[in-house]
Design a protein around this motif. Sequence first.
Motif, PDB file in Angstrom:
ATOM      1  N   MET A  87      16.378  26.325   4.478  1.00  0.00           N
ATOM      2  CA  MET A  87      15.331  25.349   4.765  1.00  0.00           C
ATOM      3  C   MET A  87      14.778  24.746   3.488  1.00  0.00           C
ATOM      4  SD  MET A  87      11.588  25.867   6.419  1.00  0.00           S
ATOM      5  CE  MET A  87      10.780  25.954   4.846  1.00  0.00           C
ATOM      6  N   VAL A  88      14.422  23.475   3.556  1.00  0.00           N
ATOM      7  CA  VAL A  88      13.715  22.807   2.468  1.00  0.00           C
ATOM      8  C   VAL A  88      12.541  22.039   3.062  1.00  0.00           C
ATOM      9  CG1 VAL A  88      15.734  22.602   0.971  1.00  0.00           C
ATOM     10  CG2 VAL A  88      15.161  20.745   2.515  1.00  0.00           C
ATOM     11  N   LEU A  89      11.541  21.807   2.238  1.00  0.00           N
ATOM     12  CA  LEU A  89      10.420  20.962   2.632  1.00  0.00           C
ATOM     13  C   LEU A  89      10.628  19.578   2.033  1.00  0.00           C
ATOM     14  CD1 LEU A  89       7.337  23.316   2.066  1.00  0.00           C
ATOM     15  CD2 LEU A  89       8.548  22.837   4.198  1.00  0.00           C
ATOM     16  N   ALA A  90      10.326  18.560   2.812  1.00  0.00           N
ATOM     17  CA  ALA A  90      10.389  17.182   2.332  1.00  0.00           C
ATOM     18  C   ALA A  90       8.994  16.602   2.383  1.00  0.00           C
ATOM     19  CB  ALA A  90      11.353  16.362   3.187  1.00  0.00           C
ATOM     20  N   GLY A  91       8.742  15.649   1.556  1.00  0.00           N
ATOM     21  CA  GLY A  91       7.387  15.122   1.474  1.00  0.00           C
ATOM     22  C   GLY A  91       7.338  13.656   1.161  1.00  0.00           C
ATOM     23  N   PRO A  92       6.337  13.283   0.446  1.00  0.00           N
ATOM     24  CA  PRO A  92       5.527  14.099  -0.462  1.00  0.00           C
ATOM     25  C   PRO A  92       4.637  15.093   0.295  1.00  0.00           C
ATOM     26  CG  PRO A  92       4.640  11.877  -0.363  1.00  0.00           C
ATOM     27  CD  PRO A  92       5.919  11.879   0.433  1.00  0.00           C
ATOM     28  N   VAL A  93       4.423  16.236  -0.333  1.00  0.00           N
ATOM     29  CA  VAL A  93       3.600  17.278   0.264  1.00  0.00           C
ATOM     30  C   VAL A  93       2.135  16.849   0.156  1.00  0.00           C
ATOM     31  CG1 VAL A  93       2.928  19.705   0.135  1.00  0.00           C
ATOM     32  CG2 VAL A  93       5.297  19.029  -0.360  1.00  0.00           C
ATOM     33  N   PRO A  94       1.434  16.781   1.286  1.00  0.00           N
ATOM     34  CA  PRO A  94       0.012  16.388   1.246  1.00  0.00           C
ATOM     35  C   PRO A  94      -0.812  17.351   0.387  1.00  0.00           C
ATOM     36  CG  PRO A  94       0.855  16.366   3.497  1.00  0.00           C
ATOM     37  CD  PRO A  94       1.902  17.013   2.649  1.00  0.00           C
ATOM     38  N   ASP A  95      -1.852  16.828  -0.231  1.00  0.00           N
ATOM     39  CA  ASP A  95      -2.683  17.620  -1.139  1.00  0.00           C
ATOM     40  C   ASP A  95      -3.199  18.910  -0.495  1.00  0.00           C
ATOM     41  OD1 ASP A  95      -2.333  15.789  -3.178  1.00  0.00           O
ATOM     42  OD2 ASP A  95      -4.242  14.767  -2.814  1.00  0.00           O
ATOM     43  N   GLN A  96      -3.701  18.824   0.729  1.00  0.00           N
ATOM     44  CA  GLN A  96      -4.269  20.003   1.387  1.00  0.00           C
ATOM     45  C   GLN A  96      -3.213  21.089   1.570  1.00  0.00           C
ATOM     46  OE1 GLN A  96      -3.841  21.135   4.932  1.00  0.00           O
ATOM     47  NE2 GLN A  96      -5.189  22.858   4.503  1.00  0.00           N
ATOM     48  N   LEU A  97      -2.017  20.717   1.990  1.00  0.00           N
ATOM     49  CA  LEU A  97      -0.943  21.691   2.170  1.00  0.00           C
ATOM     50  C   LEU A  97      -0.483  22.233   0.816  1.00  0.00           C
ATOM     51  CD1 LEU A  97       1.047  23.262   3.878  1.00  0.00           C
ATOM     52  CD2 LEU A  97       2.512  21.212   3.935  1.00  0.00           C
ATOM     53  N   HIS A  98      -0.404  21.381  -0.174  1.00  0.00           N
ATOM     54  CA  HIS A  98      -0.022  21.823  -1.521  1.00  0.00           C
ATOM     55  C   HIS A  98      -1.025  22.848  -2.046  1.00  0.00           C
ATOM     56  CE1 HIS A  98       0.901  21.586  -5.850  1.00  0.00           C
ATOM     57  NE2 HIS A  98       2.123  21.360  -5.410  1.00  0.00           N
ATOM     58  N   ARG A  99      -2.324  22.601  -1.842  1.00  0.00           N
ATOM     59  CA  ARG A  99      -3.352  23.557  -2.266  1.00  0.00           C
ATOM     60  C   ARG A  99      -3.190  24.887  -1.531  1.00  0.00           C
ATOM     61  NH1 ARG A  99      -6.593  19.071  -2.242  1.00  0.00           N
ATOM     62  NH2 ARG A  99      -7.463  19.584  -0.223  1.00  0.00           N
ATOM     63  N   LEU A 100      -2.904  24.831  -0.222  1.00  0.00           N
ATOM     64  CA  LEU A 100      -2.703  26.050   0.561  1.00  0.00           C
ATOM     65  C   LEU A 100      -1.534  26.857  -0.004  1.00  0.00           C
ATOM     66  CD1 LEU A 100      -3.343  27.800   3.079  1.00  0.00           C
ATOM     67  CD2 LEU A 100      -1.749  26.334   4.352  1.00  0.00           C
ATOM     68  N   LEU A 101      -0.449  26.181  -0.328  1.00  0.00           N
ATOM     69  CA  LEU A 101       0.711  26.863  -0.901  1.00  0.00           C
ATOM     70  C   LEU A 101       0.382  27.468  -2.271  1.00  0.00           C
ATOM     71  CD1 LEU A 101       3.456  24.237   0.018  1.00  0.00           C
ATOM     72  CD2 LEU A 101       3.118  26.469   1.089  1.00  0.00           C
ATOM     73  N   GLU A 102      -0.362  26.736  -3.082  1.00  0.00           N
ATOM     74  CA  GLU A 102      -0.745  27.250  -4.404  1.00  0.00           C
ATOM     75  C   GLU A 102      -1.693  28.439  -4.297  1.00  0.00           C
ATOM     76  OE1 GLU A 102      -2.327  23.715  -6.350  1.00  0.00           O
ATOM     77  OE2 GLU A 102      -0.631  23.775  -7.739  1.00  0.00           O
ATOM     78  N   LEU A 103      -2.742  28.308  -3.488  1.00  0.00           N
ATOM     79  CA  LEU A 103      -3.757  29.355  -3.368  1.00  0.00           C
ATOM     80  C   LEU A 103      -3.198  30.655  -2.811  1.00  0.00           C
ATOM     81  CD1 LEU A 103      -6.810  27.291  -2.081  1.00  0.00           C
ATOM     82  CD2 LEU A 103      -6.560  28.384  -4.322  1.00  0.00           C
ATOM     83  N   THR A 104      -2.185  30.550  -1.964  1.00  0.00           N
ATOM     84  CA  THR A 104      -1.604  31.746  -1.356  1.00  0.00           C
ATOM     85  C   THR A 104      -0.439  32.297  -2.166  1.00  0.00           C
ATOM     86  OG1 THR A 104      -0.183  30.374   0.043  1.00  0.00           O
ATOM     87  CG2 THR A 104      -2.310  31.101   0.980  1.00  0.00           C
ATOM     88  N   GLY A 105      -0.086  31.628  -3.255  1.00  0.00           N
ATOM     89  CA  GLY A 105       1.008  32.084  -4.087  1.00  0.00           C
ATOM     90  C   GLY A 105       2.379  31.905  -3.446  1.00  0.00           C
ATOM     91  N   THR A 106       2.485  31.003  -2.479  1.00  0.00           N
ATOM     92  CA  THR A 106       3.746  30.822  -1.762  1.00  0.00           C
ATOM     93  C   THR A 106       4.504  29.554  -2.163  1.00  0.00           C
ATOM     94  OG1 THR A 106       2.571  29.765   0.076  1.00  0.00           O
ATOM     95  CG2 THR A 106       2.972  32.142   0.248  1.00  0.00           C
ATOM     96  N   LEU A 107       3.951  28.757  -3.039  1.00  0.00           N
ATOM     97  CA  LEU A 107       4.598  27.507  -3.450  1.00  0.00           C
ATOM     98  C   LEU A 107       6.012  27.755  -3.968  1.00  0.00           C
ATOM     99  CD1 LEU A 107       4.236  24.432  -3.825  1.00  0.00           C
ATOM    100  CD2 LEU A 107       3.364  24.919  -6.106  1.00  0.00           C
ATOM    101  N   ALA A 108       6.173  28.800  -4.755  1.00  0.00           N
ATOM    102  CA  ALA A 108       7.472  29.094  -5.357  1.00  0.00           C
ATOM    103  C   ALA A 108       8.512  29.571  -4.343  1.00  0.00           C
ATOM    104  CB  ALA A 108       7.313  30.137  -6.455  1.00  0.00           C
TER     105      ALA A 108
END
Length: 107
Positions: free
Chosen positions: A73-94
């Motif tokens: 699976m891959v994510l396509a975007g652009p990734v919205p800011d709110q979702l990007h923040r959620l991924l960053e804050l939870t340490g799951t972006l990587a």
Amino acid sequence: MVSPAVTVRSEADGVCVVACRGEFDQDTVGALIDACDGEASGARLLVVDVAGVSFADSSFLSALIRLRNTRRMVLAGPVPDQLHRLLELTGTLALFDFREDDGAQAD
């Protein structure tokens, strides 16, 4: 609340794009899960287009992680800011790969 909408389209070579629009929480994330477990279940590559997601909570993130753990699976975007923040804050972006040809952020 912006009602969620999920559309599925097949592309060449077994690629399936699931486009998400609207707000996704524990009451509405089922639309994404149903689409990925139904129409898109046999895809060689699942592309989840999150560009139209206006809100996502931990249940949406949990669904993305489950999908990532069970298929390519891959994510396509652009990734919205709110979702990007959620991924960053939870340490799951990587955890996620991003489809660059859709303008998504590269990982």
